[in-house]
Design a protein around this motif. Structure first.
Motif, PDB file in Angstrom:
ATOM      1  N   GLY A 146      -4.834  14.015   2.960  1.00 14.57           N
ATOM      2  CA  GLY A 146      -5.796  14.123   4.033  1.00 14.57           C
ATOM      3  C   GLY A 146      -5.689  15.387   4.866  1.00 14.57           C
ATOM      4  O   GLY A 146      -6.319  15.516   5.894  1.00 14.57           O
ATOM      5  N   LEU A 147      -4.906  16.335   4.429  1.00 13.03           N
ATOM      6  CA  LEU A 147      -4.768  17.584   5.182  1.00 13.03           C
ATOM      7  C   LEU A 147      -5.810  18.606   4.767  1.00 13.03           C
ATOM      8  O   LEU A 147      -5.649  19.785   5.011  1.00 13.03           O
ATOM      9  N   GLY A 148      -6.874  18.146   4.141  1.00  9.10           N
ATOM     10  CA  GLY A 148      -7.935  19.045   3.706  1.00  9.10           C
ATOM     11  C   GLY A 148      -7.744  19.467   2.269  1.00  9.10           C
ATOM     12  O   GLY A 148      -6.670  19.364   1.701  1.00  9.10           O
ATOM     13  N   SER A 149      -8.782  19.911   1.661  1.00  6.30           N
ATOM     14  CA  SER A 149      -8.771  20.405   0.278  1.00  6.30           C
ATOM     15  C   SER A 149      -8.337  19.357  -0.740  1.00  6.30           C
ATOM     16  O   SER A 149      -7.947  19.697  -1.836  1.00  6.30           O
ATOM     17  N   GLY A 150      -8.368  18.090  -0.380  1.00  4.00           N
ATOM     18  CA  GLY A 150      -8.025  17.036  -1.327  1.00  4.00           C
ATOM     19  C   GLY A 150      -6.573  16.999  -1.741  1.00  4.00           C
ATOM     20  O   GLY A 150      -6.250  16.582  -2.836  1.00  4.00           O
ATOM     21  N   HIS A 151      -5.671  17.416  -0.890  1.00  5.64           N
ATOM     22  CA  HIS A 151      -4.244  17.404  -1.220  1.00  5.64           C
ATOM     23  C   HIS A 151      -3.729  15.974  -1.332  1.00  5.64           C
ATOM     24  O   HIS A 151      -4.012  15.135  -0.496  1.00  5.64           O
ATOM     25  N   ARG A 152      -2.984  15.717  -2.365  1.00  5.78           N
ATOM     26  CA  ARG A 152      -2.316  14.427  -2.545  1.00  5.78           C
ATOM     27  C   ARG A 152      -1.199  14.644  -3.540  1.00  5.78           C
ATOM     28  O   ARG A 152      -1.435  15.010  -4.676  1.00  5.78           O
ATOM     29  N   VAL A 153       0.015  14.425  -3.108  1.00  3.87           N
ATOM     30  CA  VAL A 153       1.158  14.638  -3.982  1.00  3.87           C
ATOM     31  C   VAL A 153       1.878  13.302  -4.160  1.00  3.87           C
ATOM     32  O   VAL A 153       2.503  12.803  -3.231  1.00  3.87           O
ATOM     33  N   ASP A 154       1.735  12.724  -5.351  1.00  4.92           N
ATOM     34  CA  ASP A 154       2.363  11.443  -5.662  1.00  4.92           C
ATOM     35  C   ASP A 154       3.748  11.684  -6.245  1.00  4.92           C
ATOM     36  O   ASP A 154       3.932  11.747  -7.459  1.00  4.92           O
ATOM     37  N   ILE A 155       4.728  11.847  -5.367  1.00  6.13           N
ATOM     38  CA  ILE A 155       6.124  11.955  -5.774  1.00  6.13           C
ATOM     39  C   ILE A 155       6.926  10.998  -4.900  1.00  6.13           C
ATOM     40  O   ILE A 155       6.546  10.703  -3.768  1.00  6.13           O
ATOM     41  N   ARG A 156       8.025  10.500  -5.428  1.00  4.30           N
ATOM     42  CA  ARG A 156       8.803   9.457  -4.766  1.00  4.30           C
ATOM     43  C   ARG A 156       9.154   9.790  -3.319  1.00  4.30           C
ATOM     44  O   ARG A 156       9.015   8.962  -2.422  1.00  4.30           O
TER      45      ARG A 156
ATOM     46  N   ASN B  98       7.606  11.440  -1.226  1.00  6.50           N
ATOM     47  CA  ASN B  98       6.428  11.569  -0.380  1.00  6.50           C
ATOM     48  C   ASN B  98       5.706  10.227  -0.172  1.00  6.50           C
ATOM     49  O   ASN B  98       4.640  10.190   0.397  1.00  6.50           O
ATOM     50  N   LEU B  99       6.304   9.144  -0.643  1.00  9.06           N
ATOM     51  CA  LEU B  99       5.650   7.836  -0.566  1.00  9.06           C
ATOM     52  C   LEU B  99       6.537   6.807   0.123  1.00  9.06           C
ATOM     53  O   LEU B  99       7.765   6.883   0.064  1.00  9.06           O
TER      54      LEU B  99
ATOM     55  N   HIS C 230       0.851  -1.187   0.000  1.00 12.21           N
ATOM     56  CA  HIS C 230       0.000   0.000   0.000  1.00 12.21           C
ATOM     57  C   HIS C 230       0.882   1.230   0.000  1.00 12.21           C
ATOM     58  O   HIS C 230       1.627   1.440   0.957  1.00 12.21           O
ATOM     59  N   PRO C 231       0.821   2.072  -1.046  1.00  8.59           N
ATOM     60  CA  PRO C 231       1.593   3.308  -1.030  1.00  8.59           C
ATOM     61  C   PRO C 231       1.023   4.246   0.040  1.00  8.59           C
ATOM     62  O   PRO C 231      -0.172   4.501   0.073  1.00  8.59           O
ATOM     63  N   HIS C 232       1.866   4.717   0.919  1.00  9.82           N
ATOM     64  CA  HIS C 232       1.444   5.631   1.980  1.00  9.82           C
ATOM     65  C   HIS C 232       2.048   7.000   1.713  1.00  9.82           C
ATOM     66  O   HIS C 232       3.251   7.122   1.481  1.00  9.82           O
ATOM     67  N   HIS C 233       1.210   8.035   1.743  1.00 13.28           N
ATOM     68  CA  HIS C 233       1.667   9.408   1.543  1.00 13.28           C
ATOM     69  C   HIS C 233       2.179   9.959   2.874  1.00 13.28           C
ATOM     70  O   HIS C 233       1.436  10.001   3.847  1.00 13.28           O
ATOM     71  N   ILE C 234       3.422  10.352   2.909  1.00 11.27           N
ATOM     72  CA  ILE C 234       4.038  10.838   4.138  1.00 11.27           C
ATOM     73  C   ILE C 234       3.494  12.219   4.501  1.00 11.27           C
ATOM     74  O   ILE C 234       3.134  12.476   5.637  1.00 11.27           O
ATOM     75  N   PHE C 235       3.428  13.108   3.541  1.00 12.67           N
ATOM     76  CA  PHE C 235       2.926  14.458   3.769  1.00 12.67           C
ATOM     77  C   PHE C 235       1.757  14.754   2.837  1.00 12.67           C
ATOM     78  O   PHE C 235       1.674  14.196   1.762  1.00 12.67           O
ATOM     79  N   ALA C 236       0.893  15.633   3.251  1.00 11.13           N
ATOM     80  CA  ALA C 236      -0.138  16.286   2.440  1.00 11.13           C
ATOM     81  C   ALA C 236      -1.436  15.519   2.274  1.00 11.13           C
ATOM     82  O   ALA C 236      -2.471  16.131   2.197  1.00 11.13           O
TER      83      ALA C 236
END
Length: 79
Positions: A38-48, A50-51, A30-36
């Motif tokens: 679920g911090l509101g406003s639909g933030h999701r940054v798929d970069i190496r 951050n995973l 399961h790729p887990h996002h380290i930052f951003a």
């Protein structure tokens, strides 16, 4: 801001060892996002950087435990 990278997410799902506990996985990671995420406003940054690839509920469940709070990402330990 949403920055999706489906190829990168697929790469993280293909990992066969949990990056947290190092257990071998029988199911896709399961790729887990380290930052951003679920911090509101639909933030999701798929970069190496951050995973992290974690085991899901049918393996070690580190991904679930991270979301429940008791584990911290190894990347955050360096901060």
């Amino acid at each position: 801001m949403i920055v999706p990278d489906t190829a990168l997410l697929a790469e993280f799902r293909a990992v066969r060892r949990c990056e947290w506990c190092k257990r071998e996985l029988r199911h896709p990671a399961h790729p887990h996002h380290i930052f951003a995420r679920g911090l509101g406003s639909g933030h999701r940054v798929d970069i190496r950087c951050n995973l992290i690839a974690l085991g899901g509920p049918w393996d070690c469940n580190c991904h679930g435990e991270v979301h429940d709070g008791p584990l911290r990402s190894p990347h955050l330990e360096q901060l």
